[in-house]
Motif scaffolding. Structure first.
Motif, PDB file in Angstrom:
ATOM      1  N   VAL A  35      -3.607   2.854  -3.845  1.00 24.73           N
ATOM      2  CA  VAL A  35      -2.888   1.691  -3.320  1.00 24.73           C
ATOM      3  C   VAL A  35      -2.074   2.079  -2.095  1.00 24.73           C
ATOM      4  O   VAL A  35      -2.001   1.345  -1.109  1.00 24.73           O
ATOM      5  N   MET A  36      -1.463   3.251  -2.162  1.00 26.63           N
ATOM      6  CA  MET A  36      -0.602   3.706  -1.078  1.00 26.63           C
ATOM      7  C   MET A  36      -1.360   3.900   0.222  1.00 26.63           C
ATOM      8  O   MET A  36      -0.794   3.770   1.309  1.00 26.63           O
ATOM      9  N   ALA A  37      -2.658   4.177   0.140  1.00 28.99           N
ATOM     10  CA  ALA A  37      -3.453   4.533   1.315  1.00 28.99           C
ATOM     11  C   ALA A  37      -3.256   3.567   2.477  1.00 28.99           C
ATOM     12  O   ALA A  37      -3.134   3.975   3.628  1.00 28.99           O
ATOM     13  N   GLY A  38      -3.205   2.277   2.178  1.00 31.84           N
ATOM     14  CA  GLY A  38      -2.995   1.297   3.237  1.00 31.84           C
ATOM     15  C   GLY A  38      -1.599   0.711   3.236  1.00 31.84           C
ATOM     16  O   GLY A  38      -1.042   0.396   4.286  1.00 31.84           O
ATOM     17  N   ALA A  39      -1.006   0.585   2.027  1.00 31.02           N
ATOM     18  CA  ALA A  39       0.268  -0.116   1.899  1.00 31.02           C
ATOM     19  C   ALA A  39       1.411   0.586   2.629  1.00 31.02           C
ATOM     20  O   ALA A  39       2.309  -0.079   3.158  1.00 31.02           O
ATOM     21  N   ILE A  40       1.377   1.899   2.679  1.00 27.74           N
ATOM     22  CA  ILE A  40       2.491   2.643   3.266  1.00 27.74           C
ATOM     23  C   ILE A  40       2.633   2.376   4.760  1.00 27.74           C
ATOM     24  O   ILE A  40       3.720   2.496   5.338  1.00 27.74           O
ATOM     25  N   LEU A  41       1.532   2.000   5.423  1.00 20.66           N
ATOM     26  CA  LEU A  41       1.557   1.815   6.873  1.00 20.66           C
ATOM     27  C   LEU A  41       1.687   0.357   7.300  1.00 20.66           C
ATOM     28  O   LEU A  41       1.883   0.075   8.490  1.00 20.66           O
ATOM     29  N   GLY A  42       1.583  -0.576   6.362  1.00 21.73           N
ATOM     30  CA  GLY A  42       1.658  -1.984   6.708  1.00 21.73           C
ATOM     31  C   GLY A  42       2.882  -2.352   7.542  1.00 21.73           C
ATOM     32  O   GLY A  42       2.764  -3.061   8.553  1.00 21.73           O
ATOM     33  N   PRO A  43       4.075  -1.876   7.170  1.00 20.19           N
ATOM     34  CA  PRO A  43       5.273  -2.269   7.918  1.00 20.19           C
ATOM     35  C   PRO A  43       5.373  -1.656   9.315  1.00 20.19           C
ATOM     36  O   PRO A  43       6.238  -2.079  10.094  1.00 20.19           O
ATOM     37  N   VAL A  44       4.551  -0.664   9.648  1.00 19.91           N
ATOM     38  CA  VAL A  44       4.716   0.012  10.945  1.00 19.91           C
ATOM     39  C   VAL A  44       3.523  -0.211  11.872  1.00 19.91           C
ATOM     40  O   VAL A  44       3.340   0.529  12.834  1.00 19.91           O
ATOM     41  N   VAL A  45       2.711  -1.236  11.598  1.00 18.92           N
ATOM     42  CA  VAL A  45       1.553  -1.497  12.456  1.00 18.92           C
ATOM     43  C   VAL A  45       1.985  -1.735  13.901  1.00 18.92           C
ATOM     44  O   VAL A  45       1.380  -1.202  14.842  1.00 18.92           O
ATOM     45  N   ASN A  46       3.042  -2.526  14.088  1.00 22.43           N
ATOM     46  CA  ASN A  46       3.494  -2.816  15.449  1.00 22.43           C
ATOM     47  C   ASN A  46       3.989  -1.558  16.156  1.00 22.43           C
ATOM     48  O   ASN A  46       3.779  -1.377  17.363  1.00 22.43           O
ATOM     49  N   GLN A  47       4.632  -0.673  15.399  1.00 22.93           N
ATOM     50  CA  GLN A  47       5.117   0.582  15.990  1.00 22.93           C
ATOM     51  C   GLN A  47       3.948   1.504  16.334  1.00 22.93           C
ATOM     52  O   GLN A  47       3.990   2.207  17.339  1.00 22.93           O
TER      53      GLN A  47
END
Length: 403
Positions: A35-47
């Protein structure tokens, strides 16, 4: 005291030993990495977009590429696990997961980072199916139900927690969240120390030669049509999950709820609800069959999604995500355990790998399927349509069961 009861007590003691307990928690912790594989980066896509100097769509590929390679690699992982056992591929998957995922700490080239995300998807495929088959073969009866329920519970809670972790670490740098993937290394070491290689069903040379045959695959599916329903149920669960992730923020906006923090509270409520029902799965399973649990989940989803178009307050809007989460916590372990019951013992890896395939394809197709509905009739209509689809499936399965 009979010989059978003595064997049962000995088995109970072994299963409750410290090393057995450690093995269970290592397996459960490994499961949440998928689950973490994608979820951890969701909030920093814009960055990531600004940090790499790429477009929004290209930055999004950092989130989605691993899912494509999970779908492509899962059947290979399943066949290899059937042939060599789940332990070694699982541990190797953890190591590759750490290296490929953690590479984002130092990689600043978009093409190279994309390659590491592809490698991450390969690793997740082996970890996902490896964890499933380990639970199949290391546990029996209620302990197997408990282990699979804990895995699903950890996944549900992880879906709520990992984005928060990624968002917090992202305040330091867009690359810092990639460091969380390195947790795969200590988990790999713990798995090597505590997770045993389970006994595998023996395979004949004839079975080995036909394990990748399309004809053999078709034989199993046509001989067990219920298997198709189980895969479709898991596919639907993931389609509906991502319909909430993608479109529910639009529903909340109609109540004036637009901040990312407020939206995250609703999504977290879904994760917590799923975590609770999955954690209690072994108790629930004692009273209901797999088919009954599937229908209970479909009832919860039908009611939950039917509420969305008529909800008139932010408080009522909590009910749909909670009801979906409760059903999700039942469906995920049910689908995995049901597949094991339906397939040949020596091909558990192959057929459990299709669970991952159907799940990630469902996640990918969710916005594609519901996007036209949202564009033409509004986001609330997405959930009205979803309620209709689920209700139709519920009626169909009930008639099939009663026939």
């Amino acid at each position: 005291m009979t010989t059978k009861s003595i064997r049962r007590r000995l088995r109970d003691r072994i299963s409750l030993s410290p090393s057995a307990g450690a093995a269970l928690w290592v397996i459960v912790a490994s499961g949440t990495l998928t689950v973490m594989a994608g979820a951890i980066l969701g909030p920093v896509v814009n960055q990531i977009q600004s940090g790499l100097g790429v477009s929004q769509s290209l930055a999004g590929l950092i989130i989605t590429t691993h899912g494509l390679f999970i779908v492509l690699t899962s059947p290979i992982a399943g066949v290899l696990i059937d042939r060599y056992g789940p332990r070694k591929p699982y541990i190797l998957g953890l190591i590759v997961y750490a290296v490929a995922g953690g590479a984002g700490l130092v990689v600043t080239s978009f093409p190279v980072l994309l390659v590491t995300r592809a490698a991450l998807g390969v690793a997740v495929a082996f970890v996902y199916t490896g964890v499933t088959v380990l639970i199949y073969n290391l546990y029996e009866g209620r302990r197997k139900d408990r282990a699979m329920g804990l895995r699903a519970s950890a996944n549900s809670v992880g879906a709520s927690v990992w984005p928060l972790v990624g968002g917090i670490l992202g305040t330091l740098s867009w690359q810092v969240p990639f460091g969380v993937y390195l947790i795969g290394l200590p988990l790999g070491v713990l798995a090597f120390l505590f997770v045993p290689e389970p006994a595998m069903a023996s395979t004949s040379s004839e079975t080995d030669e036909s394990s990748s045959s399309l004809g053999a695959l078709v034989d199993v599916i046509t001989g067990t049509p219920l298997l198709v329903f189980v895969y479709l149920l898991y596919f639907l669960a993931n389609v509906l999950l991502y319909s909430i992730i993608v479109f529910y923020p639009g529903v909340l906006a109609t109540f004036g709820i637009e901040s990312s923090f407020q939206i995250s509270l609703y999504l977290s409520a879904m994760g917590v609800a799923g975590g609770v029902s999955a954690a209690l799965y072994d108790r629930v399973r004692q009273r209901f069959s797999y088919g009954q649990l599937a229908r209970i989940a479909l009832v919860l989803w039908t009611i939950g999604f039917a509420i969305v178009p008529i909800a008139e307050s932010p408080l009522v809007a909590i009910l749909p995500v909670v009801l979906f989460g409760l059903g999700q916590g039942l469906v995920f372990p049910t689908a995995m355990l049901w597949v094991e019951e339906l397939v040949p013992p020596d091909r558990k890896g192959q057929f459990s790998s299709y669970i991952a395939m159907f799940g990630y394809v469902g996640q990918f197709l969710s916005p594609v399927l519901f996007g036209p509905v949202a564009a033409g009739f509004g986001v609330a209509a997405v959930f009205g349509v979803a309620a209709g689809v689920v209700a139709t499936l519920l009626v169909g399965t009930t008639v099939w069961y009663l026939a």
